[in-house]
Every structure is written in C-alpha cells, then in structure tokens.
Design an enzyme around this catalytic site. Structure first.
Site, PDB file in Angstrom:
ATOM      1  CD  GLU A 151     -12.804  15.014 -11.219  1.00  0.00           C
ATOM      2  OE1 GLU A 151     -12.221  14.761 -11.804  1.00  0.00           O
ATOM      3  OE2 GLU A 151     -12.859  15.027 -10.284  1.00  0.00           O
ATOM      4  CB  SER A 168      -1.021  -0.070   1.032  1.00  0.00           C
ATOM      5  OG  SER A 168      -2.208   0.722   1.011  1.00  0.00           O
ATOM      6  CG  HIS A 184      -5.849   0.132  -2.030  1.00  0.00           C
ATOM      7  ND1 HIS A 184      -5.794  -0.592  -1.441  1.00  0.00           N
ATOM      8  CD2 HIS A 184      -4.243   1.009  -1.348  1.00  0.00           C
ATOM      9  CE1 HIS A 184      -4.983  -1.248   0.251  1.00  0.00           C
ATOM     10  NE2 HIS A 184      -4.134   0.276  -0.163  1.00  0.00           N
TER      11      HIS A 184
END
Lengths: 292, 292
Positions: free
Chosen positions: B162, B144, B186
């Site tokens: 977006e 992570s 992720h």
C-alpha cells in the site's frame, strides 16, 4: 448528508484546464468518482474533446479500447476513435496520422509496455503524438504500461522481495515523451521500491517516479508535477548520489547507493522538477495544496 | 580453484575484535559460511566466549535456543547458557542477573518482538544487558524480532503493498538499546519500505534502518555503522524533512513527506551516524571498503 455524498460523485472540473501529460499508476477508478479520467476528459476539451485511444499495449485491444470509449463517450466527448494498431505499418497510414494531428487528446491504455513500444516507437504516429504532447497542443495520458513508456529509459519488467540488484529490473528504451523521468507504476501496490532503486542508480541523470494505483503524476509543462488520486507518487532523486557500486558488481549482488533524495507526494502536493523539491508556502511546514 | 572455494568456507576473523551491537535482519546463514554468527562469536571472545542466548521472542524457545547453542558450541565457545525466560519474575532471579553480569555476549533470537518486550522490558536482567552493551562490555546481537526491539520506538507489526499510511504500521516501545534508530527487519525480502516510511515520518528525530535477511548492521560504539552479510541495509534519514501531512490525516490516507535522505549499504559499506553520511575515501566515488 445525502447532498454531500452526492456532491462527491459530481465530476470536478480541474482548477486548470491546461493540456497536460498525465502519468497514471494503473487501476484508475473507472466507476465511481473517476477523478483522474474526468480530469483527463476536461483537459482534453470536455464536450469539445476529440480523443484517440491507443490500446496497443493490450493483447485484448478491442475489449480495453471499448471500455475507455464507453467512459469518455458517457462523459460527453465530441469524438472518440480507438486506434487499434496491431502492426507498425498501420502507423504509416495517412488517416491515422491525420487523426492524431487533429485530435485534442490521446490515451494510452495498460497492457505490456514492451508490446506498446514495439508497435509505436519511431513511427510517424508516435512522432506526431510526442511532439504535440511536448508542445502542449494535446493532453496525453498513459496508464500502467502506458505510463511505463513515458521516459527515455523504461522498466520493461522485474521483480520484488530482494535487496536492490541488477537482476531485479530489465531496462530498455521508452517512448521518450518526458525523457527526464524513469517511471514505475502499480508502485507501492506491487512493492516496487527496490526495483525503481535498482533502475535509477544506473541512470543518475534521470528522476525516478513511482506511481501508485489510481494515482496520477500530472505534468503541465510549467515544470511542476502535481498529484491526483488516492495513492502516492514517490520520487527518487539521485542527482546528489555520492557513491554506488552498480558498475562493478555481479547481476545478483546488492547495489549500494549513498545520498539519494526521497519524496512521497499525495493528492494536492506539487513538486518543482527543476529545483527538485516540494513546493511549500511561505511557512516551511505548509505545502501548496490545491485539493478542493 | 578448489583452494579458493575451500578458503571461502573458513571462518573469517573480523578485522576488529571490539565488542559491538549487531542488528541482524533475520534468516542469517546458520549452515555454510555463517559469516554473521562467526563475527558475533569472535567479538564474544572466541574460545573465551561466555554467551547468553535469550530465546524468549519465540514460542518454541527450547528448540531455537538449542539451535544457537549447538552453533556456538561447535564454534568452540567456553560457556553457553540458554536463558529460557517464560515469565517476567524469572528476571529477578539472582543467578540469571549474575550470568548476564559476567558473560561476554548476549544473543536475542527471532520470534515475536511484542512477546520479547513483554517479558524483558524494565526487568533487572534487561537493565544489565542494555547497560553492558551500551558501555561496550559485551557484544549484543539480535536477529529478526531480536533486531526489531533495538530502538526506543519499535515496529510491532504491519503490512505491505500500500501507499505509506498509518494503518500500515503498528508502533510501540522497544528495549532502547540503540534509542536513536527505528529498525525494520526482513526488509526488502518482505517489501517493508512503505512500512518503514510510515513509521519514521512520525519520529523524525530517529534514523530508520531496514535490514535485509542474512545481513547485519553492526554498531561498534564509535558512531560508525558497518554492514556484514549478503543483503542491504537501507537508511531512511528524515532529519531534513521539510513537510509531512502525517499529523493531519486519517488512518488510511496516504502519508506525504518531503526531502528525506536515502542510503542503501551493502557488505563493507560504512556509515557515519553523527554526520549521517556514507564514509567515502578521498575520492568522492570510492567508499571505505573493509571486505577482505
């Protein structure tokens, strides 16, 4: 200052008034500049336009049909009919076939693409619309669900937030208006890249096209895709894919794929569908750019 | 049947016990097969492993440090130290430098990548860890936030939903352990494709690598990236990009980009970082496949 602000609200005539097939990613501007809908209106013939609105994807066809009716009426179209097809049998009616044979443009609204295909596919009305759109006699636009149906293969539904995998996308057949493409809509807005990847990998003879909201992929029949509107058109080209495990895995296993080409286009960009490349000017770093 | 189920829970020795740099997309399995953490443990030396856990990305370093301590202790590591660095000055301490000079492996936990870089970058401890990882003396894993810091350039934060645009990603400098890559973690789980696109387009000399949860991109120092775990590693290669508007546009305008290469790898896939292609067997359609 005020003048330039006002200017930006004036309807802009497209440089070309050719008919086109306009594939819109949904949520196109209906209030302010209405760039995409204005472009459709001009390509439909402007004040000579005779428009057929097909709201059959929607469960509220009268509401949505009326909304587009008002928009194109305000723009000054000569004639507008909402073809409220609720039953496949209606597509056999001679007066309906007559109108789509004579109109100058057809608009497919949003809703549910499965519903739209269920009502329209393999009907006389759809055969006429497809044939006239493909031969450049009419301008045909579809937004959201109306965009999803454009290809031979269609994404019926699916999810996001996972590695590409078969369970992320439900495939079926579309209306085959531009058979070569496999369309996804509300694209970056709803994070659908993994879904389009999962779809295109099983159909490497097609071109994956993800269209953002208030954005239009416009096909003029010259083999060039143009982009209008405020978002991006994402192209996934699997023609050089050198590996995938997609045929061998379980429904939820991650799909791998080697060597796809990826292009992201924004307003003014042009893409050569035959050569599968962005159109560039002489200098390699400058694209054709037809934004005013 | 039962036997094969039980077998799948037995720790599997990696085929190679070479040291490696392991870039983990977060949320790696800590309870069941623990495939990625087992692989780290074996590459750390197994029962001879001397592991340094650096939990400094986290605001609860003791909790998260203890969690990994317990896992590697249960696996049978010879020695484990949690280096609870809360202040850059701690990185000057001789005993801390001594441990990272002698240990066989370092594990960077998740948390906030800006916090981790703020505490570690340009410190003696980090210089030792980077140098030993790059020369193959130790196995270094980061999950992570610990994965995000691997490149020279680092994604500090951003959004999704977006069209690719500059406001979708905040860039800063990472720890430069594998300078050539630009990591996002992720990845499909948090729909970060548009964010990685927005990042890589400004750094076309790097390779964009999006790593899903419970998935590891493993670098052995031979120029080959291998994949472990249950999701996908997505590679965005901008080296043949023929156009982008990224230098000319406003922060929220859509970014266009022509001709990127895209690869999606799952467990067992191998990718040649120099040639920037998946490794295939003699037959074009069959990849190297080292899954047991």
């Amino acid at each position: 200052m005020l003048e330039s602000v006002l200017q930006s609200f004036e309807p802009q005539m497209p440089q070309s008034l050719n008919t086109a097939i306009m594939v819109i990613g949904g949520a196109e501007d209906k209030i302010h500049g209405r760039e995409i809908l204005q472009n459709f209106f001009f390509r439909a013939g402007g004040s000579d336009a005779r428009i057929a609105i097909i709201p059959s994807a929607s469960r509220e066809p009268l509401v949505i049909g009326d909304r587009y009716y008002t928009i194109f009426s305000d723009m000054g179209a000569q004639e507008i009919k909402v073809l409220n097809i609720l039953d496949r049998a209606q597509c056999d009616a001679p007066e309906m076939q007559e109108y789509v044979s004579e109109c100058s443009a057809v608009f497919l609204t949003g809703g549910d693409q499965l519903r739209l295909c269920g009502l329209l596919s393999d009907t006389p009305v759809m055969d006429i619309v497809r044939s006239r759109a493909q031969s450049g006699e009419i301008t045909l636009a579809g937004t959201s669900a109306g965009a999803a149906v454009m290809g031979h293969h269609m994404i019926a539904g699916g999810g996001s937030g996972e590695s590409p995998n078969h369970s992320l996308v439900d495939m079926t057949l579309g209306l085959g208006i531009i058979p070569e493409v496999l369309v996804d809509q509300h694209f970056h807005n709803r994070n659908r890249m993994a879904r389009l990847m999962s779809a295109i990998v099983a159909h490497p003879d097609r071109l994956g096209i993800g269209i953002d909201e208030d954005t239009c992929a416009l096909f003029e029949g010259d083999g060039i895709l143009q982009v209008l509107g405020k978002g991006a058109v994402t192209i996934l080209d699997p023609s050089e894919m050198n590996y995938t495990n997609q045929a061998e895995i379980n429904k939820t296993d991650p799909i791998c794929m080697g060597n796809l080409r990826l292009h992201v286009l924004s307003a003014g960009c042009r893409f050569d569908l035959r050569r599968r490349t962005m159109l560039l000017r002489e200098s390699r770093r400058k694209p054709f750019w037809d934004r005013p």
